[in-house]
Design a protein around this motif. Structure first.
Motif, short mmCIF file in Angstrom:
data_model
loop_
_atom_site.label_atom_id
_atom_site.label_comp_id
_atom_site.label_asym_id
_atom_site.label_seq_id
_atom_site.Cartn_x
_atom_site.Cartn_y
_atom_site.Cartn_z
N PRO B 124 45.71 34.59 36.22
CA PRO B 124 45.11 35.80 35.63
C PRO B 124 43.61 35.74 35.77
O PRO B 124 43.01 34.66 35.78
N ARG B 125 42.99 36.89 35.91
CA ARG B 125 41.56 36.93 36.12
C ARG B 125 40.83 36.30 34.93
O ARG B 125 41.20 36.54 33.79
N VAL B 126 39.81 35.50 35.20
CA VAL B 126 39.15 34.80 34.10
C VAL B 126 38.12 35.68 33.40
O VAL B 126 37.63 35.32 32.34
N PHE B 127 37.79 36.79 34.00
CA PHE B 127 36.89 37.71 33.29
C PHE B 127 37.47 39.11 33.44
O PHE B 127 38.12 39.42 34.44
N PRO B 128 37.26 39.94 32.41
CA PRO B 128 37.83 41.28 32.51
C PRO B 128 36.95 42.17 33.38
O PRO B 128 35.76 41.89 33.55
N VAL B 129 37.52 43.19 33.95
CA VAL B 129 36.74 44.24 34.60
C VAL B 129 37.21 45.56 34.00
O VAL B 129 38.40 45.84 34.05
N PRO B 130 36.37 46.35 33.42
CA PRO B 130 34.94 46.14 33.24
C PRO B 130 34.66 44.94 32.35
O PRO B 130 35.47 44.59 31.50
N VAL B 197 31.47 37.66 42.02
CA VAL B 197 30.75 36.69 41.21
C VAL B 197 30.37 37.39 39.93
O VAL B 197 29.88 38.51 39.94
N ARG B 198 30.65 36.70 38.82
CA ARG B 198 30.29 37.28 37.55
C ARG B 198 29.29 36.36 36.86
O ARG B 198 29.45 35.15 36.84
N LEU B 199 28.23 36.97 36.35
CA LEU B 199 27.20 36.20 35.67
C LEU B 199 27.12 36.67 34.22
O LEU B 199 27.24 37.86 33.94
N GLU B 200 26.95 35.71 33.33
CA GLU B 200 26.66 36.08 31.94
C GLU B 200 25.60 35.14 31.41
O GLU B 200 25.68 33.93 31.62
#
Lengths: 611, 237, 354
Positions: B124-130, B197-200
């Motif tokens: 499962p995706r590790v970060f949601p979109v949005p 790529v997701r940045l937080e």
């Protein structure tokens, strides 16, 4: 196929019957109470209470089906239901004999699909049969059961997807689906009203359930369900009604009445934990005190202790910690006691309270530092008689932001010491900043290695701090001596806890054998690692591993509440439902929380197929 | 097979006292046990799909270069994998305030599966979109910055990789930011094998200079093995 | 004209129409029967000399569905010449994919506009060929039909969540482990005809799955099937994203195909009948959003009303005249007219109408 006028007839018939099992009694009490306009709770003992027998002839289809599959309970309920419809009716003598059915169509396959939950498949098979034999009609009972099953599915899926109006529509379209023997549907309907802010209707729905459904357990669960939506006043009303209305013989409704009090305690204690000083009204406070006293709830007493401690009402805090320690002695209670006495300035009492745990519990050893602050040689020779330092006061208040602010300014003023850095590490951990905490402990360790051995070190110095973290394994403590952690061990322990907090489980597991810790500290860290690993195992659905790890952990330390719940879910997922139920029950009996209740309800419903 | 609802492991009892020592173990345990016990599962192949434990890495091994900063030095770096698809890096940064919570930069790299099996069995995706909805953002900021005054920035800012959004939080003494960004531009920025790529970024500092708080995020450079190009026309920044 | 040959009552009645046996009753209470004269009127309006059926409601395009419907009506109307023209054009122009299936869409300006197939079009064509083979004892039609059925079975029939289902087209209907399906592509009488062919067991399973899915695919207060639905790996049915989330022009054929295959279980017709009677059997909306239930201003066409009348009768709701079906207008479009005729054929085959 149409079902004209029979529903009212049935309801009347239901009311006419008195006696028999408790189910029948419930029917007589409850028959068709309005949950809401257009929606009625049909309190019927058997599935499909709205069936229509052909004129003058009782529909025995379901009866024969239950007989054939050997479902005695439902068979009896069905007999009761048919008797209610037609008092002159007697069960057929050939109940268990194979029965040729109308138009040569045997309904068994459809019933089998239905009881396996394959409603759509049953529908498909019936349609196919009707295509082949146009003159055949399925029995009304079968159709009724299918309608009910579909409605339940519709209510469930609408409520799962938060389409609340559709929940209500579906219930209105099939009122028989909302009944005591389909309690889940009734709960979902009430929830839908509540979500749509129709609070009065939600209340009415809950009220109907707790006054008509006979089982105490169900009434109690209903009050817990309702607690999400209803005000404390209405919950009180609900509990009172549930405890008295329409009692069935053999049911003990005292647990219904206590449900509300339990909810109240839980709510208040939770608020206590988060409350800023004075945030609770006097009435609430006295309520929670009364409940905690009644139940001799040590955890609750500790929570109250901290509540007063934060207000610097040390006397009151001391009395609650003391109470807790009396009910169930624990280092948690003793810790509070130590800090409360310390706050009162009674160091002798504080030390006395710590005595049973000294050297055995790190939280007590930590608390003692507020009583007798360790003095590093470079600490500036500040003398003690003036009472607790600014830092100690901050710690006694649990003011951890204050702690790091004070340490920062102290370091800026007079340079770092190992003790200050170590304390900083603990405070950073409290602030959920474990990476910095770990660094702080590491710095403390480096610094300690350069500092001369402390004169007032609480440990029997055995080469002590100067050996850093390396000597530990080669110098096991002498047997029998209470082992107090050296500063080096404290630092190593702090680092280990920080690593746990950052999730560095693998690294910690690898390094643990080489880390300088007291046996007690080591056991504690190992227990935590196992708990974490058990959590991961549950996530991976390795349920047997969960149990294996928890069992091993239990040998090191008693199992706390949340791991008990984790154990419950592991058992549940291994389909050991009875054990899961017993596990959740033992936790819930001690203190009922949302988690324990959810586990309990889920296991119970699974065991009794009440989904 | 019985239906069982998705479940969350309970948080540790909130009444457990928060003092140094044993209580800390709870904090660690809670962090590690925000679990779901899954749906009546005998799904054995899930095993390889849940995240590995965090492991520590040297800051040099991070796929990001941050500017030297006195206030926000790199304290620690960690990473973990989720299946063969996701790599997550997290950098704990210094926190000059006395506020709770770590300053950090988190980087999730989603690669395309390099085998048929990988394509079939995706975690499962590790970060949601949005990345955020107003609801999840509110919940997150409340958790990250309790008791502070929150404001969602009206306009996005730009860093080397395009626009990003952020929230600011302030109290009498400190300010904090939470910034997030999803890079999915395959036309220019991302190499073929990287899906997203997701940045937080979360930083708290003393004072009220939001720009200073965002500076590391504004000037960070991604250094994955396959080059990620910077967004165009950023020269004027 | 050749008398119909076939064992099932439906086949007889389907074919009997070609004799024009049914008396045409005045008024709108009864569907105009489909007969040779009706076919001639249909062909005049929609069949072009080259052999394509024009979708007059859709800018004059043609598609595999239209060809299939045309071929079926030509058989029922006993018009072999027209049938051959239709089949010829279909082969020449649409069967250009190389896998035995038809490209589904053709425009007067651009020719084949979408190479993807539409499974319902392929099924209708194959079913028409089987009927033609039977009606005119022509083995060539049968051979052609079998080739299409095999291509469909190879490329479009899939097993998913324990069900045998039909993908709506070769490409683009799988999203991860979720399939996008169209309930109105379950053309039950065609499926039954395919199941009767050698090695047709999977088609029997498809029919069973269809009934199961139609029992599951019920949304909104009328419990209607969506035009496009999803089926996930666990067998859960949903309303498909990426399409209009509605019940409408596609799904209205669900009760029609069930009736055409002799199904008469009221349960399967109730949702459609409930919708129609809710609006008094007159200005029934053409579409209903799901699950919300918002309806359009556009009213159901004559052909859709004809389907609703059939559904009401089979559901036993509202009596025989629950729905008023006006006569076909002179400029009634292709789809409405087609639905009207097939409703008549279904009513005839079920013995509801002469």
């Amino acid at each position: 196929m149409t079902r004209p006028v029979l529903l009212p007839v049935l309801l009347l018939a239901g009311i006419a019957v008195i006696g028999g099992g408790s189910d029948v009694r419930a029917q007589s009490n409850g028959g068709g109470r309005a949950l809401a306009p257009g929606v009625k709770v049909e309190v019927a003992p058997a599935p499909g209470s709205g069936s229509s027998p052909a004129a003058g002839k009782v529909d025995e289809t379901a009866l024969r089906y239950y007989a054939r599959i050997g479902d005695g309970e439902r068979l009896e309920a069905e007999i009761a239901r048919l008797r209610a419809l037609d008092p002159g009716w007697e069960p057929p003598k050939d109940l268990f004999a194979p029965q040729p059915t109308a138009a040569g169509v045997d309904e068994t396959p459809f019933w089998t699909l239905l009881s396996a939950g394959k409603v759509a498949e049953a529908r498909a098979a019936i349609a196919e049969q009707r295509r082949k034999s146009p003159s055949w009609q399925p029995s009304d009972k079968l159709l009724q059961e299918l309608d009910l099953a579909e409605s339940a599915g519709r209510i469930r899926s609408a409520s799962d997807t938060k389409r609340w109006q559709e929940v209500i529509d579906a219930a209105a379209a099939q009122p028989e689906a909302v009944a005591c023997n389909r309690l889940d549907n009734a709960w979902r309907l009430a929830e839908a009203y509540a979500e749509l802010k129709q609070t009065d209707r939600a209340f009415d729905a809950y009220k109907t359930i707790v006054t008509t459904c006979p089982k105490a357990k169900e009434r109690r669960d209903t009050i817990f369900k309702a607690s999400r939506y209803l005000s404390p006043e209405r919950l009180r009303e609900l509990s009172a009604l549930g405890a008295t209305a329409n009692p069935a013989t053999g049911e003990d409704y005292s647990t219904v009445r206590s449900a509300e009090a339990e909810l109240e305690t839980g709510r208040l204690l939770e608020r206590l934990g988060n409350a800023k000083p004075g945030a609770l009204s006097a009435a609430d406070l006295s309520r929670v005190q009364g409940i905690v006293r009644d139940k001799q709830d040590a955890d609750g007493a500790i929570a109250l202790g901290w509540y007063f401690q934060k207000q610097k009402n040390f006397t009151e805090a001391q009395s609650w910690f003391s109470q807790a320690n009396g009910w169930a002695p624990s280092d948690k209670a003793a810790e509070g006691l130590v800090l409360a006495y310390n706050g009162m300035g009674d160091k002798a009492q504080a030390r006395a309270a710590a005595a049973p745990w000294k050297g055995k519990s790190s939280r007590i050893d930590q608390a003692l530092k507020a009583v007798d602050p360790p003095r590093g040689p470079s600490g500036g020779g500040r003398s003690a008689p003036q009472g607790p330092s600014e830092l100690d006061q901050a710690l006694a208040r649990h003011d951890f932001a204050g702690c790091i602010a004070i340490i920062r300014s102290t370091i800026a003023r007079s340079g770092p010491t190992a003790a200050l850095l170590q304390q900083r590490g603990w405070c950073l951990l409290e602030l959920k900043r474990p990476s910095e905490a770990e660094a702080s402990f590491a710095e403390a360790q480096t610094l300690a290695a350069r500092e001369p051995a402390p004169k007032a070190a609480p440990a029997p110095a055995k080469g002590g701090a100067s050996t850093g973290g390396k000597a530990g394994d080669r110098s096991p403590s002498a047997a029998g001596l209470p082992q107090t952690a050296t500063p080096a061990q404290e630092n190593a322990y702090g680092q280990a806890i920080a690593r746990l907090a950052t999730g560095d489980v693998t690294g910690l597991t690898r390094d643990l054998p080489r880390t300088n810790l007291t046996p007690a500290q080591r056991a504690e860290i190992r227990a935590s690692l196992m708990a974490t690993e058990a959590g991961r195992a549950l996530e991976d659905k390795r349920y047997r591993d969960v149990l294996r790890l928890l069992d091993a952990r239990k040998e090191l330390e008693p199992e706390p509440r949340n791991l008990g719940i984790l154990r419950g879910w592991a058992l549940y997922n291994l389909m050991r439902y009875d054990e899961a139920y017993a596990q959740f029950k033992s936790i819930d009996d001690r203190l009922s929380t949302e988690d324990s209740r959810e586990g309990l309800t889920t296991a119970w419903k699974t065991i009794y197929h009440e989904w | 097979m019985p239906w069982s609802p998705m479940r969350q492991m309970p948080m540790a009892d909130s009444r457990i006292c928060r003092t140094p020592g044993r209580a800390m173990l709870w904090a660690a345990l809670v962090a590690a046990t925000l679990l779901t016990s899954g749906c009546a599962g005998w799904v054995r192949d899930n095993l390889t799909q849940s995240p590995t434990p965090w492991r520590r890495i040297q800051p040099a091994a991070l796929p990001v270069t941050l500017p030297e900063s006195r206030d926000f030095p790199i304290v620690a770096a960690r990473m973990r994998d989720t299946g063969a698809i996701y790599k997550t890096y997290t950098v704990a940064l210094g926190n000059p305030t006395t506020l709770p919570g770590e300053n950090r930069l988190t980087i999730d790299v989603q690669t395309l599966p390099d085998s048929l099996f990988g394509a079939l069995v995706q975690p499962p995706r590790v970060f949601p979109v949005p990345l955020y909805t107003m609801e999840t953002l509110t919940a997150t900021t409340r958790r990250e910055f309790p008791d502070m005054k929150m404001k969602v920035a009206d306009t996005a800012r730009r860093n080397h990789y395009g626009d990003y959004d952020y929230v600011t939080a302030q109290d009498a003494v400190n300010s904090c930011v939470l910034a997030w960004q999803l890079i999915t531009d395959h036309k220019r920025m991302l190499p073929e094998r990287i899906e997203a790529v997701r940045l937080e970024y979360r930083a708290c500092g003393v004072g009220s200079n939001i720009r200073a708080l965002l500076a590391p995020f504004d000037s960070l450079t991604l250094t994955l093995p396959e080059t990620i190009l910077e967004a165009q026309d950023l020269d004027g920044m | 004209m050749t008398p119909p040959i076939g064992s099932s009552r439906r086949a007889v009645l389907f074919g009997a129409a070609s004799f024009g046996l049914a008396a045409s009753l005045p008024g709108s209470l009864r569907a105009a029967p489909f007969d040779a004269a009706a076919w001639r009127r249909y062909a005049e309006r929609f069949l072009l000399p080259e052999g394509r059926i024009v979708d007059t409601g859709n800018k004059g395009i043609s598609h595999s569905e239209g060809q299939g419907y045309g071929m079926l009506l030509a058989v029922a109307g006993g018009d072999r010449a027209a049938f051959d023209r239709l089949w010829g054009w279909t082969q020449r122009v649409l069967m250009v994919r190389g896998d035995g299936l038809t490209a589904w869409r053709w425009t007067p300006d651009g020719g084949v506009a979408d190479h993807n197939n539409a499974s319902d079009g392929d099924m209708l064509i194959a079913w028409a060929l089987l009927r033609a083979a039977e009606a005119w004892q022509a083995e060539a039609y049968r051979t052609a039909a079998i080739a299409i059925v095999k291509a469909l079975a190879a490329g479009l029939l899939v097993e998913h969540a324990g069900l045998t289902v039909l993908l709506p087209g070769r490409d683009g209907f799988r999203k991860g482990d979720t399939l996008v399906l169209n309930p109105s592509y379950w053309i039950f009488p065609a499926i039954r005809a395919f199941a009767a062919l050698p090695g047709g067991e999977r088609w029997s399973k498809l029919a069973e799955s269809g009934l199961v899915l139609l029992s599951k695919a019920r949304f909104g207060s009328f419990q209607l099937p969506p035009d496009w639905m999803t089926l996930d790996a666990s067998g859960t049915v949903g309303i498909a994203d990426g399409f209009k989330k509605q019940y409408g022009y596609d799904a209205v054929r669900v009760p029609l195909y069930l009736a055409l295959d002799g199904y008469r279980d009221p349960y399967y017709f109730r949702p459609f009948a409930t919708l129609a009677t809710h609006f008094g059997g007159k200005a029934v909306p053409a579409t209903v959003s799901l699950p919300g239930g918002t309806t359009t201003q556009v009213a159901a066409s004559v052909g859709m009303l004809a389907v609703y009348r059939l559904a009401c009768r089979l559901a036993g709701i509202g009596g025989g005249d629950a729905v008023t079906v006006p006569p076909l207008a002179p400029d009634e479009d292709y789809y409405s007219t087609t639905l009207t005729h097939f409703s008549a054929l279904a009513a005839q085959s079920l013995g509801i109408d002469p």
